[in-house]
Scaffold this motif. Structure first.
Motif, short mmCIF file in Angstrom:
data_model
loop_
_atom_site.label_atom_id
_atom_site.label_comp_id
_atom_site.label_asym_id
_atom_site.label_seq_id
_atom_site.Cartn_x
_atom_site.Cartn_y
_atom_site.Cartn_z
N ARG A 112 0.83 -1.21 0.00
CA ARG A 112 0.00 0.00 0.00
C ARG A 112 0.86 1.26 0.00
O ARG A 112 0.49 2.27 -0.58
N ALA A 113 2.02 1.18 0.65
CA ALA A 113 2.92 2.34 0.64
C ALA A 113 3.42 2.62 -0.77
O ALA A 113 3.61 3.79 -1.15
N GLU A 114 3.62 1.59 -1.57
CA GLU A 114 4.08 1.75 -2.94
C GLU A 114 3.09 2.56 -3.77
O GLU A 114 3.47 3.33 -4.67
N ALA A 115 1.79 2.41 -3.46
CA ALA A 115 0.75 3.10 -4.23
C ALA A 115 0.31 4.41 -3.59
O ALA A 115 -0.45 5.18 -4.20
N GLU A 116 0.77 4.70 -2.38
CA GLU A 116 0.33 5.89 -1.65
C GLU A 116 1.08 7.14 -2.13
O GLU A 116 2.30 7.14 -2.24
N ARG A 117 0.34 8.22 -2.39
CA ARG A 117 0.95 9.47 -2.87
C ARG A 117 1.22 10.47 -1.75
O ARG A 117 2.11 11.31 -1.88
N ASP A 118 0.43 10.39 -0.69
CA ASP A 118 0.60 11.34 0.41
C ASP A 118 1.82 10.95 1.24
O ASP A 118 1.88 9.83 1.77
N PRO A 119 2.81 11.83 1.40
CA PRO A 119 4.04 11.47 2.13
C PRO A 119 3.80 11.05 3.57
O PRO A 119 4.43 10.11 4.07
N ALA A 120 2.89 11.74 4.26
CA ALA A 120 2.63 11.40 5.66
C ALA A 120 1.98 10.02 5.78
O ALA A 120 2.34 9.21 6.65
N ALA A 121 1.03 9.76 4.90
CA ALA A 121 0.37 8.45 4.91
C ALA A 121 1.35 7.34 4.55
O ALA A 121 1.32 6.24 5.10
N LYS A 122 2.25 7.66 3.59
CA LYS A 122 3.26 6.68 3.20
C LYS A 122 4.18 6.33 4.37
O LYS A 122 4.49 5.17 4.62
N GLN A 123 4.59 7.37 5.11
CA GLN A 123 5.48 7.13 6.25
C GLN A 123 4.78 6.32 7.34
O GLN A 123 5.40 5.46 7.97
N PHE A 135 10.85 -2.46 -5.14
CA PHE A 135 9.84 -1.42 -5.27
C PHE A 135 10.41 -0.24 -6.04
O PHE A 135 11.63 -0.05 -6.13
N ARG A 136 9.52 0.55 -6.63
CA ARG A 136 9.95 1.69 -7.44
C ARG A 136 9.61 3.03 -6.81
O ARG A 136 10.30 4.03 -7.06
N ASN A 137 8.56 3.10 -6.01
CA ASN A 137 8.12 4.36 -5.43
C ASN A 137 8.46 4.51 -3.95
O ASN A 137 8.22 5.57 -3.36
N ILE A 138 8.98 3.49 -3.35
CA ILE A 138 9.40 3.56 -1.95
C ILE A 138 10.77 2.90 -1.81
O ILE A 138 11.18 2.10 -2.66
N GLU A 139 11.45 3.27 -0.75
CA GLU A 139 12.69 2.60 -0.35
C GLU A 139 12.37 1.79 0.90
O GLU A 139 12.24 2.36 1.99
N PRO A 140 12.19 0.46 0.79
CA PRO A 140 11.85 -0.33 1.98
C PRO A 140 12.82 -0.13 3.14
O PRO A 140 12.42 -0.18 4.30
N ARG A 141 14.09 0.14 2.84
CA ARG A 141 15.06 0.32 3.91
C ARG A 141 14.79 1.57 4.74
O ARG A 141 15.35 1.74 5.83
N ASP A 142 13.93 2.46 4.23
CA ASP A 142 13.55 3.64 4.99
C ASP A 142 12.44 3.34 6.01
O ASP A 142 12.03 4.24 6.75
N ALA A 143 11.95 2.11 6.01
CA ALA A 143 10.91 1.74 6.97
C ALA A 143 11.42 1.94 8.40
O ALA A 143 12.59 1.70 8.71
N ARG A 144 10.53 2.38 9.25
CA ARG A 144 10.87 2.64 10.65
C ARG A 144 10.32 1.51 11.51
O ARG A 144 9.12 1.25 11.51
N VAL A 145 11.20 0.84 12.23
CA VAL A 145 10.80 -0.26 13.12
C VAL A 145 11.09 0.16 14.55
O VAL A 145 12.24 0.46 14.90
N LEU A 146 10.04 0.21 15.38
CA LEU A 146 10.19 0.62 16.78
C LEU A 146 9.85 -0.55 17.70
O LEU A 146 8.85 -1.25 17.48
N LEU A 147 10.67 -0.75 18.71
CA LEU A 147 10.39 -1.73 19.75
C LEU A 147 10.13 -0.96 21.04
O LEU A 147 11.00 -0.25 21.55
N LEU A 148 8.91 -1.07 21.57
CA LEU A 148 8.47 -0.26 22.69
C LEU A 148 8.33 -1.14 23.94
O LEU A 148 7.52 -2.07 23.97
N GLU A 149 9.14 -0.85 24.95
CA GLU A 149 9.13 -1.63 26.19
C GLU A 149 8.94 -0.69 27.37
O GLU A 149 9.70 0.26 27.56
N ALA A 150 7.91 -0.96 28.17
CA ALA A 150 7.61 -0.09 29.31
C ALA A 150 8.65 -0.20 30.42
O ALA A 150 8.88 0.75 31.16
N GLY A 151 9.29 -1.36 30.52
CA GLY A 151 10.30 -1.55 31.55
C GLY A 151 11.62 -0.90 31.18
O GLY A 151 11.78 -0.32 30.10
N PRO A 152 12.62 -1.04 32.05
CA PRO A 152 13.90 -0.36 31.83
C PRO A 152 14.77 -0.99 30.76
O PRO A 152 15.70 -0.35 30.27
#
Length: 432
Positions: A151-162, A195-212
């Protein structure tokens, strides 16, 4: 109707609820016992849960880590396998009531129905942040992950793509760490040049842990190494701040809003609600506080094992991991043998064989007593152990071949998208 009696059979009847590690290992350990065993499970297969994340991230197919219960037990003549849903348990009448209306009478009962997702009182989050406990969960998560890139490949809006290219995993235990590391590898290696319209390596992966720290059950030194290995892969690790809200558009981390169209839940589990049917006190996680021999207090003919059992040893809880469940299953089988022979059952004693967690290619952590490993050596140890403990020669061979191919090519073998995902506002359908 009582469907548990075979004509002319006077052998004690053992009913096992759950075909996971505890239930299956108990059933197999009763192979030569003078009993009849009925194994009940809602599905028709045993699942090797430690590799479930590999199905969710397209590394393996569902049959690679699962096997039909009937096939596993085909040579054990004292076992009947029924694909049934349990509606209730009457410990006074010694009956297990099935959803279709029948009842099974038992002489001994093992409840090993496992655990489910726990959202800490926010059950509405489940629709936006699926957890990973079953093959259905894994196939749904895989569809969401792969569909996000499409879906990111077909998305034109930058914010939605991100937002489509932002993946948030809630929970820094082994499952969360494995999902985060693998997702980063998919984005940076597997999908490169596709892909042609996105760079998959730009994907943001977050790991969220409430503990320390992540991997809190590991020593501090290994936890720190795991975090550094994750960050080297490109994962953003956030610790010390809880997630306050999850919706279709992302998560609220403390006071920070993170736009993420794919949120995955790996933060907590709760015992199967079937435990409440026993009518005994439960702990805060809904588990049964069992006796030393894993029987239910006041009900010596009923046993609980696996994730559903709350067991303390040396002042610490026995962890909800596969080795513990296997040991509990074998112990219950021995306890039932003792009961039949008129002997007292021994107390359960868990043998800790250590903790393992993989982070990514040539990156893992292993804790075995005084032995602490990280990096490539730990990764090879982890890989060998998981292949060894898979059920069936075919599964071991297929997984070994798939991992060998993935190692040299960075490709993942199960990237076909089937069905539609409701997480993106499209009708969800079952994957075959």
């Amino acid at each position: 109707m009582d469907s548990s009696r075979n004509p002319g059979s006077d052998l004690p009847h053992v009913v096992v609820i759950g075909g996971g590690f505890a239930g299956l290992w108990a059933t197999r350990a009763l192979a030569k016992a003078p009993v009849r065993v009925t194994l009940l499970d809602r599905g028709n297969h045993h699942l090797f849960q430690p590799l479930l994340y590999q199905v969710a991230t397209a590394g393996l197919s569902a049959p690679d880590i699962a096997a039909p219960l009937r096939h596993i037990l085909q040579w054990q003549r004292n076992v009947t396998v029924l694909m049934e849903t349990v509606a209730g348990i009457d410990t006074t009448a010694r009956e297990v009531r099935l959803e279709r209306g029948d009842a099974l009478r038992y002489d001994h009962l093992l409840l090993a129905s496992g655990a489910t997702h726990a959202y800490f009182g926010h059950d509405d989050w489940a629709a936006h942040a699926p957890g990973l406990k079953t093959l259905d969960d894994a196939l749904h998560i895989r569809r969401r992950i792969l569909s996000a890139f499409e879906r990111a490949e077909a998305e034109r809006d930058p914010a939605a793509k991100q937002a489509l290219l932002t993946f948030a995993i809630v929970g820094g235990g082994p499952t969360g760490v494995e999902l985060a590391g693998t997702l980063a590898e998919i984005a940076r290696h597997t999908l490169k040049r596709e892909f042609r319209n996105i760079e998959p390596r730009d994907a943001r992966v977050l790991l969220l842990e409430a503990g320390p720290r992540v991997l809190s059950t590991f020593p501090d030194s290994l936890s720190g190494k795991a975090r550094r290995q994750l960050e080297k892969l490109g994962v953003e690790v956030r610790t010390g701040t809880p997630v306050n809200a999850i919706d279709a558009d992302g998560v609220l981390l403390g006071d920070e809003r993170i736009a993420a169209r794919t949120v995955l839940w790996a933060a907590g589990v709760a015992a199967s609600p079937l435990a409440r049917a026993l009518g005994v006190p439960l702990d805060r996680a809904g588990r049964v506080q069992v006796e030393a021999d894993l029987s239910v207090p006041g009900k010596p003919d009923v046993f609980v094992a696996g994730d559903l059992a709350s067991v303390q040893q040396d002042g610490k809880p026995v962890p909800g991991v596969a080795p513990a469940a296997k040991q509990m299953g074998r112990h219950v089988a021995n306890a039932i043998r003792a009961r039949i022979a008129g002997k007292p059952a021994a107390a359960f004693r868990y043998r800790d064989y250590g903790n393992l967690a993989t982070i990514g290619r040539m990156a893992a952590v292993v804790h075995l007593g005084k032995l602490k490993l990280s990096g490539a050596l730990a990764w090879w140890f982890w890989l060998t152990a998981h292949i060894f403990f898979l059920i069936g020669f075919r599964n071991r061979l297929v997984v070994m071949l798939n991992w060998t191919w993935a190692y040299w090519s960075y490709q993942r073998a199960a990237r076909i998208i089937l069905g539609r995902d409701s997480g993106f506002g499209i009708r969800d359908s079952e994957e075959r």
